[in-house]
Design a protein around this motif. Structure first.
Motif, PDB file in Angstrom:
ATOM      1  N   SER A 300       0.836  -1.215   0.000  1.00 25.24           N
ATOM      2  CA  SER A 300       0.000   0.000   0.000  1.00 25.24           C
ATOM      3  C   SER A 300       0.866   1.259   0.000  1.00 25.24           C
ATOM      4  N   LEU A 301       1.789   1.317  -0.927  1.00 18.18           N
ATOM      5  CA  LEU A 301       2.674   2.477  -1.029  1.00 18.18           C
ATOM      6  C   LEU A 301       2.043   3.579  -1.873  1.00 18.18           C
TER       7      LEU A 301
ATOM      8  N   THR B  31       0.808 -14.906  -1.554  1.00 19.71           N
ATOM      9  CA  THR B  31      -0.288 -13.943  -1.645  1.00 19.71           C
ATOM     10  C   THR B  31      -0.498 -13.452  -3.070  1.00 19.71           C
ATOM     11  N   PRO B  33      -1.600 -10.422  -4.195  1.00 17.13           N
ATOM     12  CA  PRO B  33      -1.379  -9.054  -4.666  1.00 17.13           C
ATOM     13  C   PRO B  33       0.029  -8.787  -5.187  1.00 17.13           C
ATOM     14  N   ARG B 175      -4.810   6.428   3.265  1.00 15.42           N
ATOM     15  CA  ARG B 175      -4.037   6.631   2.042  1.00 15.42           C
ATOM     16  C   ARG B 175      -4.191   8.074   1.546  1.00 15.42           C
ATOM     17  N   TRP B 305      -1.815   3.392  -3.541  1.00 17.50           N
ATOM     18  CA  TRP B 305      -2.380   2.048  -3.514  1.00 17.50           C
ATOM     19  C   TRP B 305      -3.005   1.790  -2.163  1.00 17.50           C
ATOM     20  N   GLU B 306      -4.145   1.128  -2.202  1.00 21.74           N
ATOM     21  CA  GLU B 306      -4.737   0.605  -0.974  1.00 21.74           C
ATOM     22  C   GLU B 306      -4.904  -0.900  -1.138  1.00 21.74           C
ATOM     23  N   LEU B 307      -4.291  -1.637  -0.234  1.00 23.01           N
ATOM     24  CA  LEU B 307      -4.522  -3.079  -0.149  1.00 23.01           C
ATOM     25  C   LEU B 307      -4.892  -3.365   1.296  1.00 23.01           C
ATOM     26  N   THR B 310      -2.452  -5.246   3.671  1.00 30.03           N
ATOM     27  CA  THR B 310      -1.077  -4.816   3.956  1.00 30.03           C
ATOM     28  C   THR B 310      -0.753  -4.898   5.447  1.00 30.03           C
ATOM     29  N   ARG B 311      -1.633  -4.354   6.277  1.00 32.23           N
ATOM     30  CA  ARG B 311      -1.309  -4.308   7.708  1.00 32.23           C
ATOM     31  C   ARG B 311      -1.123  -5.706   8.296  1.00 32.23           C
ATOM     32  N   LEU B 313      -0.518  -8.560   6.608  1.00 35.10           N
ATOM     33  CA  LEU B 313       0.544  -9.286   5.914  1.00 35.10           C
ATOM     34  C   LEU B 313       1.907  -8.930   6.496  1.00 35.10           C
ATOM     35  N   PHE B 314       2.088  -7.660   6.816  1.00 34.73           N
ATOM     36  CA  PHE B 314       3.387  -7.203   7.313  1.00 34.73           C
ATOM     37  C   PHE B 314       3.389  -7.020   8.827  1.00 34.73           C
ATOM     38  N   THR B 316       2.148  -4.834  10.712  1.00 32.44           N
ATOM     39  CA  THR B 316       2.624  -3.481  10.968  1.00 32.44           C
ATOM     40  C   THR B 316       2.355  -3.080  12.419  1.00 32.44           C
ATOM     41  N   ASP B 318       0.944  -0.644  13.435  1.00 29.70           N
ATOM     42  CA  ASP B 318      -0.396  -0.052  13.596  1.00 29.70           C
ATOM     43  C   ASP B 318      -1.501  -1.001  13.157  1.00 29.70           C
TER      44      ASP B 318
END
Lengths: 384, 384
Positions: A300-301, B31, B33, B175, B305-307, B310-311, B313-314, B316, B318
Motif C-alpha cells: 500500500s505504497l 499472496t 497481490p 491513504r 495504492w490501498e490493499l 497490507t497491515r 501481511l506485514f 505493521t 499499527d
C-alpha cells in the motif's frame, strides 16, 4: 533592456532532434514537464550546445500586468530546467526565449493587484516556466510567487536558493505532507542524491523542521561530506546496493523516500526498502519501462510527483503558497538555520557566462549519470 | 471442524495456467497481490470453476496462538479476492486452502495476549490473506484485526461489511489522508465504480464523515440508483466520456479520485480530470502498459495504492488500526448512519453454496468488464 535568449533557428544551431516530427510535437507544448525526456535522451552526446546559441540581445522593457511585479534582476542561478527547456522548446519564428528560474532583484514597478511589496524591495523567486525567465535585466513575475529576499545574503548567494527550496519544501510538506514539528521520531527519510541542488536544500529543511532521521545517498567523498553538512544524519553510496548499507546502520526499512535523481535505476530497491504504507516522492523523469507500478500494491505504497512549476502553470488557487514558502525560507536563512548552496559565481549575466554555466551543468548531469555527485549551484551576478 | 477448501490437484481440476512455470513461481509466493493479474487474465474464459473444486471437508480444530481469537463462524461474505486466491494460489501437496475474508462469529477462546474480548462476544473482521480464511466453522484471527459486530444487524447482514469497509476507510483516511470533518467544502471526490462492493461503503463513509462532493460512476440504472442510495451526490456513466458529464454538473476538475475498477481503462481521463496537486487512489490490478506514469508529473499528482491486507501481511505496528476502524464502523451502523450492503443470502456455508457464490461473482466480474455494475454483496450464513 538587456537579456540573453535564443531564437528559432533550427536549421543552423538548434539540436538536431528538434527537427524530428515526434519531438517537434512535444516542443509545441510550451512546457518541458508534460512529455519528459528520459535522461539518456536529455544527455544525447550529439546534442552539444553551440557556443553561439545563447545570444546577448536588447529587448523592449516589459510592463507589469495587474498581478505582476517588474523586477530589476541582480543575480540568477542556472538549473537543470534551463538546459531542458533550451533543448526542448523552440520559440515561435522571430521570437526569443529567455531562460532562468532563480532570481534575486529589486522591485521596479507593481501591477495594481500586486500587494505586499514596495518599489525598491529586494525580492527572490523562481517564477513561472511558461513566462520569460530571469536571464534579463527586467522581468515580470506574479507577486504571489515572490517574497522579500533574506537580508543576510548577498544577491548571488540568495539566487541559488528559490527553485530548489520551493521544490524541497513542496515535496516534504505539500506532497508527502510531513508535519513540521517533532512527531516523526524513529521515522527515516531516505534522500537519493542528497548532495544535489534539491537534495541539499531538502536535507537542510528536513533537519531544521522535522525530527526525521535523514539518510542521504551520495557517491563521492566530497558529495558525502556536503550531504552531511546539509543535515544528513547518515550518508550511503547509491552506487552500491542500498539495503546492506542501511542494515549496517541498523535500518531495515524507511518510511519516506525523496528520489531526486535516477529514480528508474533505484526504483526496485526503493520499493524493497520502503516500509508498508510508506511513500516515495520524485521529481525526475524516469524511464517508465523501469517503473513496476504494481510493485507498490502489496505494501500500500504511494507515489508523489513534485513539480515546482505546477502552481504557477495552472494558476492554482493556492499559488501564493510559493511566496509564503520563500518568506519562511528567507526567515530561516536570516536566523542562520539554512545556508546558501551557492557554489560558484561565474561572473556577470551575459551570453558567454550563461553558455559556460549550461555547459558546466550539462557536464554535471552527465557526471550524475555516471554516478558522480554534483554539489551546489552555479550563479551569475550583475550586468557588464 | 467443518470447512470448505481446495487442495493441490492441479492435474485434474486446477486452472491450466497454474501449471505454467511463470505462474507457478507467482503462486509460490503465498499472496495474490504481489503479482497481480490483469483482469483479462483473471477472467480467462478457459478458467472455469470445476463444480467439484471446492470441497466440504473435516479438519482438526485450530488452537489460538498468543494474539489469536478462536471464532465460531456464523456468516461469511464472498469477495473478488476469494476468486483471485483460488485461481492463483496452490496449497502445498496434501494441504487444503481455506478461503473467506469477511466474517461474523462468536469468540470461542482467546490467546493470552488477545485483549479486549470475552468468550461469547459476537465479532466481525476481514482477517489476513496469509492465514486460513473464514470458510470454516472455527477460525483463528489476530485480535488486533477484530471488533465487536454491530448489534443492530443479523450476522449475514454484518458479514457483508468488514472487508469493503476497511478498504474504503483506509483508502479515504489512511491513504488519501482526507480529514474527517467539514473542511473539504467545494472539493470533489470522484468514485469510479461507486456501486461496487468497496464503492458502496466508500460512498457511505465519505458521505457520513466528510463534506466532500461525491460523484460516483455506474453504468446501469440500477447501479446508479444504488450509488445514490449509498450517498453519491451525483452519478455519471463510466461507459461514456467523463469530462462532458462532469461539465454538465458544473465540475471541471476533481481533487480526489477513488478508482475502484478498470483503472487502466480510465487512467488518462482521470489524470485529465484531476486538479493540480490532486490524488488518485486505486485498489485494482491495472494493466501497467495502460498507465502513463509520467502524465502525473505536470500537475504534481500522487498515486496511492490501498490493499486491505497490507497491515496484517506485514504485521505493521499499527495493525490494531483495523480493529479500531471496524469498531467505529459498527458504531456508525448501530447509529443508523451506515447500512449493510448485503444483497443476497445464498444459504448455509458449504461447498455447493460457495461454488455458486464464486460462479456468480465471476459472472459479475465478467459483467463489470463489459461495463455492467455489480451491486451489493453475496453472503452465506450458518451451517447445515
Amino acid at each position: 533592456m538587456r537579456a540573453v535568449g535564443y531564437r528559432h533557428q533550427a536549421s543552423l544551431d538548434h539540436p538536431q532532434y528538434l527537427l524530428d516530427p515526434q519531438r517537434s510535437r512535444d516542443i509545441q507544448q510550451l512546457t518541458a514537464p508534460q512529455n519528459p525526456l528520459n535522461p539518456q535522451q536529455f544527455l544525447d552526446p550529439q546534442d552539444q550546445l553551440n557556443p553561439e546559441y545563447l545570444v546577448d540581445i536588447e529587448l523592449p522593457d516589459p510592463s507589469p500586468g495587474a498581478d505582476d511585479l517588474l523586477v530589476r534582476v541582480e543575480a540568477v542561478a542556472v538549473n537543470p530546467v534551463d538546459v531542458k527547456v533550451r533543448r526542448r522548446e523552440l520559440p515561435p519564428p522571430g521570437g526569443w526565449r529567455l531562460l532562468g528560474w532563480d532570481a534575486v532583484g529589486r522591485v521596479e514597478a507593481l501591477g495594481q493587484r500586486a500587494g505586499g511589496f514596495s518599489v525598491g524591495d529586494r525580492v527572490w523567486y523562481a517564477g513561472a516556466l511558461n513566462r520569460a525567465g530571469c536571464n534579463a535585466e527586467l522581468q515580470l513575475v506574479d507577486w504571489r510567487l515572490v517574497a522579500r529576499a533574506p537580508q543576510s545574503l548577498r544577491p548571488a548567494e540568495a539566487a541559488a536558493l528559490p527553485l530548489t527550496s520551493l521544490t524541497a519544501w513542496e515535496l516534504l510538506f505539500d506532497r508527502l505532507r510531513l508535519s513540521q514539528g517533532a512527531d516523526a521520531a524513529g521515522q527515516v527519510l531516505l534522500v537519493v542524491a542528497g548532495a544535489g541542488g534539491v537534495g541539499s536544500m531538502l536535507l537542510q529543511l528536513a533537519r531544521q523542521l522535522t525530527n526525521l532521521t535523514l539518510v542521504a545517498t551520495a557517491s563521492q567523498p566530497e558529495g558525502q561530506a556536503w550531504a552531511r553538512r546539509c543535515g544528513a544524519h547518515q550518508v550511503i553510496d547509491h552506487q552500491l546496493p542500498l539495503r546492506p548499507q542501511l542494515a549496517a546502520l541498523g535500518i531495515d526499512a524507511v518510511q519516506w523516500v525523496a528520489s531526486l535523481s535516477h529514480t528508474d535505476q533505484h526504483f526496485d530497491s526503493l520499493v524493497d526498502l520502503l516500509a508498508p504504507q510508506g511513500a516515495l516522492a520524485l521529481i525526475d523523469d524516469p524511464n517508465p519501462a523501469a517503473i513496476d507500478l504494481l510493485s507498490l500494491k502489496r505494501k500500500s505504497l504511494s507515489l508523489h510527483w513534485e513539480l515546482m512549476f505546477t502552481r504557477s502553470l495552472f494558476q492554482t488557487a493556492d499559488m501564493a503558497a510559493q511566496g509564503a514558502i520563500l518568506q519562511r525560507v528567507a526567515e530561516l536563512v536570516d536566523d542562520n538555520r539554512l545556508f546558501s548552496t551557492c557554489r560558484q559565481i561565474l561572473g556577470p549575466i551575459n551570453a558567454a557566462n550563461l553558455t559556460a554555466a549550461h555547459l558546466q551543468l550539462t557536464g554535471q548531469l552527465a557526471g550524475q549519470l555516471a554516478g558522480q555527485s554534483s554539489i551546489g549551484k552555479i550563479v551569475l551576478e550583475g550586468w557588464d
